[in-house]
Motif scaffolding. Sequence first.
Motif, PDB file in Angstrom:
ATOM      1  N   LEU A 157       2.052  19.110  -8.308  1.00 25.30           N
ATOM      2  CA  LEU A 157       3.502  19.059  -8.458  1.00 25.30           C
ATOM      3  C   LEU A 157       4.070  20.351  -9.023  1.00 25.30           C
ATOM      4  O   LEU A 157       5.074  20.876  -8.523  1.00 25.30           O
ATOM      5  CB  LEU A 157       3.876  17.869  -9.343  1.00 25.30           C
ATOM      6  CG  LEU A 157       5.361  17.585  -9.526  1.00 25.30           C
ATOM      7  CD1 LEU A 157       6.053  17.340  -8.189  1.00 25.30           C
ATOM      8  CD2 LEU A 157       5.560  16.381 -10.452  1.00 25.30           C
ATOM      9  N   SER A 183       7.440   6.281 -10.381  1.00 20.34           N
ATOM     10  CA  SER A 183       6.276   6.586  -9.544  1.00 20.34           C
ATOM     11  C   SER A 183       5.204   7.346 -10.322  1.00 20.34           C
ATOM     12  O   SER A 183       4.007   7.157 -10.087  1.00 20.34           O
ATOM     13  CB  SER A 183       6.702   7.400  -8.325  1.00 20.34           C
ATOM     14  OG  SER A 183       7.295   8.631  -8.702  1.00 20.34           O
ATOM     15  N   MET A 184       5.620   8.179 -11.264  1.00 16.82           N
ATOM     16  CA  MET A 184       4.651   8.944 -12.045  1.00 16.82           C
ATOM     17  C   MET A 184       4.009   8.076 -13.124  1.00 16.82           C
ATOM     18  O   MET A 184       2.814   8.191 -13.401  1.00 16.82           O
ATOM     19  CB  MET A 184       5.328  10.174 -12.637  1.00 16.82           C
ATOM     20  CG  MET A 184       5.819  11.131 -11.561  1.00 16.82           C
ATOM     21  SD  MET A 184       6.813  12.505 -12.182  1.00 16.82           S
ATOM     22  CE  MET A 184       5.553  13.476 -12.985  1.00 16.82           C
ATOM     23  N   ALA A 224       5.087  10.302 -18.242  1.00 18.63           N
ATOM     24  CA  ALA A 224       5.868  10.487 -17.024  1.00 18.63           C
ATOM     25  C   ALA A 224       7.238  11.066 -17.317  1.00 18.63           C
ATOM     26  O   ALA A 224       7.692  11.997 -16.645  1.00 18.63           O
ATOM     27  CB  ALA A 224       5.999   9.160 -16.293  1.00 18.63           C
ATOM     28  N   LYS A 227       7.150  14.753 -18.293  1.00 20.43           N
ATOM     29  CA  LYS A 227       6.819  15.580 -17.124  1.00 20.43           C
ATOM     30  C   LYS A 227       8.012  15.688 -16.189  1.00 20.43           C
ATOM     31  O   LYS A 227       8.296  16.765 -15.645  1.00 20.43           O
ATOM     32  CB  LYS A 227       5.623  14.989 -16.377  1.00 20.43           C
ATOM     33  CG  LYS A 227       5.082  15.916 -15.285  1.00 20.43           C
ATOM     34  CD  LYS A 227       4.501  17.181 -15.903  1.00 20.43           C
ATOM     35  CE  LYS A 227       3.957  18.123 -14.873  1.00 20.43           C
ATOM     36  NZ  LYS A 227       3.293  19.293 -15.510  1.00 20.43           N
ATOM     37  N   MET A 228       8.731  14.604 -15.990  1.00 17.71           N
ATOM     38  CA  MET A 228       9.918  14.639 -15.143  1.00 17.71           C
ATOM     39  C   MET A 228      10.937  15.615 -15.700  1.00 17.71           C
ATOM     40  O   MET A 228      11.578  16.360 -14.952  1.00 17.71           O
ATOM     41  CB  MET A 228      10.501  13.234 -15.020  1.00 17.71           C
ATOM     42  CG  MET A 228       9.661  12.322 -14.129  1.00 17.71           C
ATOM     43  SD  MET A 228       9.872  10.544 -14.471  1.00 17.71           S
ATOM     44  CE  MET A 228      11.571  10.291 -14.008  1.00 17.71           C
ATOM     45  N   ARG A 301      -0.698  15.426  -7.249  1.00 15.42           N
ATOM     46  CA  ARG A 301      -1.060  15.063  -8.621  1.00 15.42           C
ATOM     47  C   ARG A 301      -0.225  15.904  -9.583  1.00 15.42           C
ATOM     48  O   ARG A 301       0.384  16.899  -9.186  1.00 15.42           O
ATOM     49  CB  ARG A 301      -2.562  15.283  -8.852  1.00 15.42           C
ATOM     50  CG  ARG A 301      -3.416  14.280  -8.073  1.00 15.42           C
ATOM     51  CD  ARG A 301      -4.904  14.492  -8.306  1.00 15.42           C
ATOM     52  NE  ARG A 301      -5.318  14.195  -9.668  1.00 15.42           N
ATOM     53  CZ  ARG A 301      -5.594  12.989 -10.130  1.00 15.42           C
ATOM     54  NH1 ARG A 301      -5.462  11.922  -9.357  1.00 15.42           N
ATOM     55  NH2 ARG A 301      -5.984  12.808 -11.387  1.00 15.42           N
ATOM     56  N   TRP A 302      -0.203  15.502 -10.853  1.00 13.27           N
ATOM     57  CA  TRP A 302       0.575  16.255 -11.847  1.00 13.27           C
ATOM     58  C   TRP A 302      -0.212  16.392 -13.141  1.00 13.27           C
ATOM     59  O   TRP A 302      -0.987  15.532 -13.520  1.00 13.27           O
ATOM     60  CB  TRP A 302       1.927  15.588 -12.103  1.00 13.27           C
ATOM     61  CG  TRP A 302       1.891  14.121 -12.395  1.00 13.27           C
ATOM     62  CD1 TRP A 302       1.714  13.101 -11.498  1.00 13.27           C
ATOM     63  CD2 TRP A 302       2.046  13.483 -13.679  1.00 13.27           C
ATOM     64  NE1 TRP A 302       1.756  11.874 -12.126  1.00 13.27           N
ATOM     65  CE2 TRP A 302       1.954  12.081 -13.467  1.00 13.27           C
ATOM     66  CE3 TRP A 302       2.260  13.960 -14.971  1.00 13.27           C
ATOM     67  CZ2 TRP A 302       2.071  11.159 -14.503  1.00 13.27           C
ATOM     68  CZ3 TRP A 302       2.381  13.039 -16.004  1.00 13.27           C
ATOM     69  CH2 TRP A 302       2.285  11.661 -15.779  1.00 13.27           C
ATOM     70  N   TYR A 318      -2.861  13.384 -13.136  1.00 13.95           N
ATOM     71  CA  TYR A 318      -2.563  12.006 -12.773  1.00 13.95           C
ATOM     72  C   TYR A 318      -1.993  11.954 -11.350  1.00 13.95           C
ATOM     73  O   TYR A 318      -1.490  12.951 -10.824  1.00 13.95           O
ATOM     74  CB  TYR A 318      -1.534  11.402 -13.738  1.00 13.95           C
ATOM     75  CG  TYR A 318      -1.854  11.597 -15.196  1.00 13.95           C
ATOM     76  CD1 TYR A 318      -2.728  10.738 -15.854  1.00 13.95           C
ATOM     77  CD2 TYR A 318      -1.299  12.650 -15.921  1.00 13.95           C
ATOM     78  CE1 TYR A 318      -3.025  10.912 -17.203  1.00 13.95           C
ATOM     79  CE2 TYR A 318      -1.594  12.835 -17.271  1.00 13.95           C
ATOM     80  CZ  TYR A 318      -2.468  11.971 -17.905  1.00 13.95           C
ATOM     81  OH  TYR A 318      -2.759  12.153 -19.240  1.00 13.95           O
ATOM     82  N   MET A 320       0.666  10.324  -8.369  1.00 13.74           N
ATOM     83  CA  MET A 320       1.999   9.753  -8.205  1.00 13.74           C
ATOM     84  C   MET A 320       1.834   8.564  -7.268  1.00 13.74           C
ATOM     85  O   MET A 320       1.081   8.639  -6.295  1.00 13.74           O
ATOM     86  CB  MET A 320       2.976  10.767  -7.602  1.00 13.74           C
ATOM     87  CG  MET A 320       3.295  11.935  -8.514  1.00 13.74           C
ATOM     88  SD  MET A 320       4.448  13.109  -7.751  1.00 13.74           S
ATOM     89  CE  MET A 320       5.948  12.152  -7.725  1.00 13.74           C
TER      90      MET A 320
END
Length: 454
Positions: A157, A183-184, A224, A227-228, A301-302, A318, A320
Amino acid sequence: KRFIALFACSALAASSLAGFAACGGGEKLTVWAAQNQQEFLLTEIERFKEAYPEYNSVNFVPGICGEGDAFSNLSTDPEAGADVYAFANDQLINLIKRGAISTLPPATVQQILSTDYNPALESVKVGNNYYGYPFADNGFFLFYDNSVVSDEQAKDLDSIVAACKAAGKKFIFEFENSWYALSMAYGAGGHYEVSYNASNQIETETTDLDEKPEGSNYSYGALAGVKMNQIAGGMNKETVITTSADTAISNALLDGSFGACIRGVWQAREISGALRKTEKDPDTGEEKVIYDHFAASILPRWKDPFNQKDSEGNVKTYDMYTFSGYKLWGVNGFSKNFELAHKFAAFLASEEEQKLRYQETGIDPTNLTLRETDEIKADQAVQALYEMIADHAILQGSFPDSYWKAAEAFGKATLTWNLSTTPMSKIEERVKTLVEGLESDVNGIPLPEETPAE
């Protein structure tokens, strides 16, 4: 929105499309389908009449109603609604409560289980009853311009955003929409489940998004959410678009600013058409590829936003997750032409119609035979969707209205955080608020007008 949708249904029926009324006879069958399916619906009606000439005198009345708006247009007066309509499976419980959908005959259930991807039918099972004729999967995955984002960058990502930023392009990820917002969190290992009793009331509703995955100091929701914020906030605000994705994607394709997006098959033809160019060879007449920058794959992935390490000393990563949902044809329980309605719905979901629908619109089939054809296997977008649903998905059931409201509010909240000044205790408190919203008991509260299913 409900008024506009209902007006569109009525206006379409009264327009030039009402030429079907010239068929004569006393029977009428109203059929609702999405805006981008209207032309195809007309050809389906004609093919049905050719296959069953005994119904040539039926007055078929088409109407515009997207799968995600079916319940909103049926909830007020289901008796006045369409006889046959397309719907997203997450609306099932609400349709049942209003009597706006009927069960499938046992013989039909067995036939569909032998011909179509079983989870599609299981997604509309309540108790021992099945509702709806499946015709398409519903989920999201990654599209990208491979001249901007390399295949290797598409796996991560942060790399996607960096590549788009470096090229002055846009990455479109609508996580302010509740369909995408968690989603994450689910990809990191979080869960949500809801079950219903025989009276179609919520029996259990649980989620663990405020709990911490093994080896982490932070909850699924906090991982999540932070990260977003990192992806879409700060210096990335000009690169990442988080709302109105359909329009944003179309605009970016038109002005040349498209880099990548997270979306579903309904825009695959539009995206591929803009990123590919072919022309006919004047000598052979064959199509010659000028350029092809279209690519589709599973979601990236992220990396852990706090740089927490795994047992080997590497930064944790991780997945998504998509929702695995389905689109189906439903028959209104109040239909005055019940037998015909079921026959037409079964026709719309048949192997031949699924094949033609895919060829005309790019909408993937649930039919097992079609899924194994070379044509489908060569479709990057459809294969990405199938892989996501098989291995990286949470089943999208009939989630209550409180779920969608809480998820949307959380997605929007993440963009407001200032990570340099907001303590983690406040973020974890916000995650607990999310969980409280997801687990709200909505029994007895008015039914939702619509769901965000695409």
